[in-house]
Enzyme design. Structure first.
Site, PDB file in Angstrom:
ATOM      1  N   GLU A   1       9.454  -4.050  10.100  1.00 34.07           N
ATOM      2  CA  GLU A   1       9.844  -2.748   9.538  1.00 34.07           C
ATOM      3  C   GLU A   1      10.430  -1.838  10.612  1.00 34.07           C
ATOM      4  OE1 GLU A   1       6.961  -0.923   6.955  1.00 34.07           O
ATOM      5  OE2 GLU A   1       8.140   0.913   6.773  1.00 34.07           O
TER       6      GLU A   1
ATOM      7  N   ASP B   1       0.846  -1.200   0.000  1.00 34.86           N
ATOM      8  CA  ASP B   1       0.000   0.000   0.000  1.00 34.86           C
ATOM      9  C   ASP B   1       0.883   1.252   0.000  1.00 34.86           C
ATOM     10  OD1 ASP B   1       0.878  -0.118   2.596  1.00 34.86           O
ATOM     11  OD2 ASP B   1      -1.104   0.012   3.517  1.00 34.86           O
TER      12      ASP B   1
HETATM   13  O1  KIV Z   1       3.584  -1.068   1.559  1.00 31.13           O
HETATM   14  C1  KIV Z   1       4.751  -1.464   1.525  1.00 31.13           C
HETATM   15  O2  KIV Z   1       5.504  -1.234   0.565  1.00 31.13           O
HETATM   16  C2  KIV Z   1       5.238  -2.227   2.662  1.00 31.13           C
HETATM   17  C3  KIV Z   1       6.718  -2.452   2.753  1.00 31.13           C
HETATM   18  C4  KIV Z   1       7.362  -1.206   3.184  1.00 31.13           C
HETATM   19  C5  KIV Z   1       7.046  -3.611   3.632  1.00 31.13           C
HETATM   20  O3  KIV Z   1       4.483  -2.613   3.493  1.00 31.13           O
END
Ligand code: KIV
Length: 266
Positions: free
Chosen positions: A184, A46
């Protein structure tokens, strides 16, 4: 044409000591180019709300946006596992609503798994989605959908209490049946400890080298944003300069009348 890797293939990597390589992708060309490499996983994150739509957070992303981008990525690839993010609001209302949205995402896009942000609170939703036959990835640490609660995108779980909660959440997610957990922006030692405590793989972003795999946002590693200076991002290209130079040269050639030339005309 590559044979598509499965979520269960990736679960075996951990016992084989093989690192999982993952990147985000959102469109035809990024997905197609990635497909010509041995990358294991594409996450249709997202993050597309920020790096594709230009929003200031991931909050406005909808299930329809995720389906639209995931379908393109699935159709443009044959090799990597495709994981689609469940956007903010798509799994919090009830476990039933979460399953309904997960099934829609998988049926309408063809992706292989979904990812949900959160710990203890989302366990009933995770259990129901896994129970419906859809592989699920967890996401702990900095969970960008909680930006309004966190107030910033700073490092998470640097204090003992939050670190302990994160470790408990990781075990709860594993028990609920996740196929892996994204970690993260947390301290590397904590990510290493969590990774060792789990049978399922961890995939880190800003979580150090001790995770079972790594993921980064494609536009970050390609250098679209010259201002972007996240410590955990390694830039492998400077597409900002490449695109800007190309556009400026095109303008120059059109204005000076040197484009198109005879060989570029009929
Ligand atoms: O939305 C995204 O790109 C993510 C990554 C940062 C793990 O959740």
């Amino acid at each position: 044409m590559r044979k598509r890797i499965s979520v269960s293939d990736l679960m075996k990597y951990k016992s084989q000591g093989k690192k999982i390589t993952a990147l985000t992708a959102y469109s035809f060309y990024d997905a197609k180019i990635i497909d010509s490499t041995p990358l294991d996983m594409i996450l249709v994150g997202d993050s597309l709300g920020m790096v594709f739509q230009g929003c200031s957070s991931t909050i406005p992303v909808t299930v329809d946006h995720i389906i639209y981008h995931s379908r393109i990525v699935v159709q443009s690839t044959s090799g990597p596992v495709i994981v689609a993010d469940m956007p903010f609001g798509s799994f919090q209302i009830s476990p039933e609503k979460a399953v309904e949205n997960a099934l829609r995402i998988v049926k309408e896009s063809g992706c292989n798994a979904v990812k949900l942000e959160g710990g203890k609170n989302i366990i009933p939703a995770v259990e129901q989605i896994v129970g419906s036959g859809v592989p699920v990835y967890g996401h702990l640490g900095l969970t960008p959908q909680s930006i309004n609660q966190f107030g910033s995108y700073a490092l998470r779980a640097k204090h003992k209490e939050e670190a302990e909660t994160l470790k408990e959440d990781a075990l709860l997610l594993e028990k609920a049946g996740v196929s892996g957990i994204f970690l993260e922006k947390i301290p590397a030692d904590l990510a290493g400890e969590v990774s060792r405590s789990l049978c399922v793989p961890t995939i880190g972003i800003g979580a150090g080298a001790n995770c079972d795999g790594q993921v980064l946002v494609i536009t970050d590693i390609l250098g679209f944003d010259p201002e972007l200076k996240f410590r955990f991002v390694r830039k492998y290209a400077d597409l900002h300069s490449v695109i800007k130079n190309a556009v400026e040269n095109y303008i120059k050639d059109v204005v000076s009348g040197t484009f198109p030339n005879d060989s570029e005309s009929y």
